[in-house]
Write a protein that holds these residues in place. Structure first.
Motif, PDB file in Angstrom:
ATOM      1  N   SER A 133       0.862  -1.187   0.000  1.00 24.17           N
ATOM      2  CA  SER A 133       0.000   0.000   0.000  1.00 24.17           C
ATOM      3  C   SER A 133       0.892   1.228   0.000  1.00 24.17           C
ATOM      4  O   SER A 133       2.104   1.129   0.269  1.00 24.17           O
ATOM      5  CB  SER A 133      -0.871   0.023   1.258  1.00 24.17           C
ATOM      6  OG  SER A 133      -0.054   0.236   2.398  1.00 24.17           O
ATOM      7  N   GLY A 134       0.284   2.375  -0.265  1.00 27.74           N
ATOM      8  CA  GLY A 134       1.054   3.614  -0.241  1.00 27.74           C
ATOM      9  C   GLY A 134       1.639   3.852   1.139  1.00 27.74           C
ATOM     10  O   GLY A 134       2.812   4.224   1.283  1.00 27.74           O
ATOM     11  N   ALA A 135       0.819   3.635   2.149  1.00 25.81           N
ATOM     12  CA  ALA A 135       1.289   3.866   3.523  1.00 25.81           C
ATOM     13  C   ALA A 135       2.490   2.975   3.831  1.00 25.81           C
ATOM     14  O   ALA A 135       3.461   3.414   4.459  1.00 25.81           O
ATOM     15  CB  ALA A 135       0.161   3.600   4.512  1.00 25.81           C
ATOM     16  N   GLU A 136       2.436   1.721   3.370  1.00 24.88           N
ATOM     17  CA  GLU A 136       3.560   0.822   3.669  1.00 24.88           C
ATOM     18  C   GLU A 136       4.836   1.269   2.938  1.00 24.88           C
ATOM     19  O   GLU A 136       5.945   1.167   3.483  1.00 24.88           O
ATOM     20  CB  GLU A 136       3.216  -0.631   3.296  1.00 24.88           C
ATOM     21  CG  GLU A 136       4.135  -1.624   4.016  1.00 24.88           C
ATOM     22  CD  GLU A 136       4.190  -3.011   3.419  1.00 24.88           C
ATOM     23  OE1 GLU A 136       5.007  -3.817   3.896  1.00 24.88           O
ATOM     24  OE2 GLU A 136       3.440  -3.295   2.454  1.00 24.88           O
ATOM     25  N   ALA A 177      10.738  11.502  -1.723  1.00 29.65           N
ATOM     26  CA  ALA A 177       9.558  11.969  -2.448  1.00 29.65           C
ATOM     27  C   ALA A 177       8.426  10.967  -2.275  1.00 29.65           C
ATOM     28  O   ALA A 177       8.624   9.769  -2.467  1.00 29.65           O
ATOM     29  CB  ALA A 177       9.886  12.121  -3.925  1.00 29.65           C
ATOM     30  N   ASP A 178       7.253  11.459  -1.913  1.00 31.92           N
ATOM     31  CA  ASP A 178       6.064  10.605  -1.891  1.00 31.92           C
ATOM     32  C   ASP A 178       5.298  10.857  -3.179  1.00 31.92           C
ATOM     33  O   ASP A 178       4.581  11.848  -3.321  1.00 31.92           O
ATOM     34  CB  ASP A 178       5.201  10.928  -0.656  1.00 31.92           C
ATOM     35  CG  ASP A 178       3.957  10.045  -0.596  1.00 31.92           C
ATOM     36  OD1 ASP A 178       3.669   9.356  -1.595  1.00 31.92           O
ATOM     37  OD2 ASP A 178       3.273  10.060   0.443  1.00 31.92           O
ATOM     38  N   GLU A 179       5.468   9.946  -4.140  1.00 30.93           N
ATOM     39  CA  GLU A 179       4.791  10.059  -5.439  1.00 30.93           C
ATOM     40  C   GLU A 179       3.694   8.996  -5.546  1.00 30.93           C
ATOM     41  O   GLU A 179       3.352   8.551  -6.642  1.00 30.93           O
ATOM     42  CB  GLU A 179       5.808   9.912  -6.576  1.00 30.93           C
ATOM     43  CG  GLU A 179       6.799  11.060  -6.650  1.00 30.93           C
ATOM     44  CD  GLU A 179       6.648  11.908  -7.926  1.00 30.93           C
ATOM     45  OE1 GLU A 179       5.626  11.807  -8.631  1.00 30.93           O
ATOM     46  OE2 GLU A 179       7.585  12.678  -8.197  1.00 30.93           O
TER      47      GLU A 179
HETATM   48  N1  PMP Z   1       0.860   9.059  -0.006  1.00 27.57           N
HETATM   49  C1  PMP Z   1       0.072   9.807  -0.793  1.00 27.57           C
HETATM   50  C2  PMP Z   1       0.657  11.019  -1.460  1.00 27.57           C
HETATM   51  C3  PMP Z   1      -1.259   9.463  -0.994  1.00 27.57           C
HETATM   52  O1  PMP Z   1      -2.035  10.219  -1.769  1.00 27.57           O
HETATM   53  C4  PMP Z   1      -1.772   8.313  -0.336  1.00 27.57           C
HETATM   54  C5  PMP Z   1      -3.210   7.895  -0.492  1.00 27.57           C
HETATM   55  N2  PMP Z   1      -4.119   8.864  -0.793  1.00 27.57           N
HETATM   56  C6  PMP Z   1      -0.910   7.575   0.463  1.00 27.57           C
HETATM   57  C7  PMP Z   1       0.399   7.962   0.615  1.00 27.57           C
HETATM   58  C8  PMP Z   1      -1.398   6.349   1.191  1.00 27.57           C
HETATM   59  O2  PMP Z   1      -1.655   5.338   0.276  1.00 27.57           O
HETATM   60  P1  PMP Z   1      -2.558   4.090   0.700  1.00 27.57           P
HETATM   61  O3  PMP Z   1      -3.942   4.610   0.889  1.00 27.57           O
HETATM   62  O4  PMP Z   1      -2.430   3.148  -0.464  1.00 27.57           O
HETATM   63  O5  PMP Z   1      -1.982   3.535   1.953  1.00 27.57           O
END
Ligand code: PMP
Length: 429
Positions: free
Chosen positions: A130-133, A246-248
């Protein structure tokens, strides 16, 4: 093919949403699912039956144009045939391997491709789900590589809602109940603000080892920093020996008209998180980082970070297909080409509609800032009633986002924008 064809239909509302079936499903979900997980849906409970291209079909037979790309996932469109074919093929071979213990061939291919694609020097990849991970692994990598637990992050920012990612996310409403469990070594300054503020925040904070930023603030208000800001932050990091992260997750893979949003300024971060669009609808994300930093993960024992579904073979197959489509159809360039068209249509809104404060955007990522939360809620509801799915974001919920699939047809884009205009006219005071 289905009733949605290839997903290039204009909106078609047959039953004012939410229809009777949607209401029944929503009631059932309200009984069996934790409250507060379906908050927006609870007010406008449409349920997605099917989605193709830029279209969504709800359980009551309404056809929508999706201006959310399903939270940015469907950059290549929902259910792209090549993604579906790759998933079908792979699911006849191997559904799951053994995470950090035994890999599989597609994982090697995807790793190689991502490392070549990422705007990161001599990159290696760490797969996540996931993005968070991906953000958590970026922060752990920075911590391992520098020995420092501190992070400079921005406000506003959204990086995910697991505890590590929440510590760097800015919204107080999300953080407050868990404040005691969040990393205390996070320093926060204004996104796009003066560098002096960053310098000041870092003074006397030797525990800070990295700077984590969204090149464009996504969920928290679709905010674009001033031109040159990314470069200035990158220079500051080099000067002070801080890692640039960078968080992309939202902006990666073409959304802003370049493969990655940092490409607009030629910035090459030390670490880069991506996800969402990568899997074309399946959950896969990744951290790309410079090889010497990744070296910090080497261990004689078991992996220091892993998860059961790491680099899932079916998700890897989908991701390889997504990258192929993005490249072959030149979708990042398409987003850039459509930018002036969207810009021209949206630019008059602040003068035309009293409730619109500002519009801003790049590629196919646009934000329409309303003067108050109610105006944004009313725009989202008015759009839905006209067959357009859009979401409001930002700390005060005042920014309605226009982020369609990069494959959206021009007639669909025109129809969707017209629907927003009609909803704004209705809500105009
Ligand atoms: N970083 C950014 C820039 C995001 O937009 C998001 C989700 N909107 C996340 C991290 C988290 O991603 P996830 O919901 O898949 O955990």
């Amino acid at each position: 093919m289905t009733g949605l064809g290839c997903g290039d239909l204009p909106p078609r509302i047959v039953t004012p949403p939410p229809g009777a079936r949607a209401r029944r499903f929503a009631d059932s979900l309200a009984r069996s699912e934790a409250p507060g997980v379906n908050t927006l849906g609870a007010k406008l409970p449409i349920l997605w039956q099917e989605a193709v291209g830029a279209n969504v079909l709800d359980v009551d037979g309404n056809v929508y144009v999706d201006l959310t790309s399903g939270f940015g996932v469907a950059a290549v469109g929902h259910r792209h045939p090549a993604v579906v074919a790759a998933i079908q093929h792979q699911s006849g071979i191997l559904l799951n391997a053994l995470g950090d213990v035994n890999a599989h061939p597609l994982r090697c291919q995807l790793a190689d491709r991502l490392c070549r694609l990422a705007p990161v020097d001599d990159a290696q990849v760490f797969f996540t789900c996931s993005g968070a991970e991906a953000v958590e692994v970026a922060l752990k990598t920075a911590c391992l590589a520098t020995g420092l637990p501190g992070v400079l992050a921005f406000r506003p920012a959204y990086h995910g809602s697991t505890l590590g990612a929440l510590a760097v996310t800015s919204r107080e409403e999300f953080r407050a109940p868990f404040a005691a469990q969040l990393n205390p070594h996070v320093v926060r300054v204004d996104h796009g603000g003066p560098l002096a503020q960053v310098e000041e925040a870092l003074a006397g904070r030797p525990e800070v080892g990295c700077v984590l930023f969204e090149p464009v603030v996504g969920r928290e208000g679709t905010l674009f920093p001033p031109v040159g800001w990314l470069t200035a932050i990158a220079d500051l990091c080099r000067r002070r020996g801080l890692l640039l992260v960078a968080d992309e997750v939202f902006t990666g893979f073409g959304r802003t008209g370049r493969w990655f949003a940092v490409d607009h300024e030629g910035v090459r971060p030390d670490l880069l998180c991506c996800g969402k669009a990568l899997g074309g609808g399946l959950p896969i994300s990744a951290l790309l980082a410079r090889r010497p930093l990744m070296a910090a993960w080497a261990t004689r024992g078991e992996a220091l970070h892993t998860s059961t579904f790491l680099a899932n073979p079916v998700a890897c197959a989908a991701a390889l297909a997504v990258l192929e489509i993005l490249e072959h159809s030149q979708l990042p360039a398409r987003a850039a080409t459509l930018e002036p068209f969207v810009a021209a249509r949206l630019a008059p809104w602040p003068t035309r509609f009293s409730q619109v404060d500002a519009v801003r955007g790049r590629g196919l990522l646009w934000g329409v800032e309303l003067d108050r939360r109610e105006a944004a809620t009313s725009l989202v509801a008015g759009a839905l009633a006209r067959g357009v799915i859009a979401l409001a974001g930002g700390p005060e919920g005042r920014v309605v986002q226009v982020a369609p699939p990069l494959t959206i047809s021009e007639p669909q884009l025109i129809a969707a924008i017209a629907a927003l205009e009609s909803a704004l006219s209705d809500g105009s005071t």
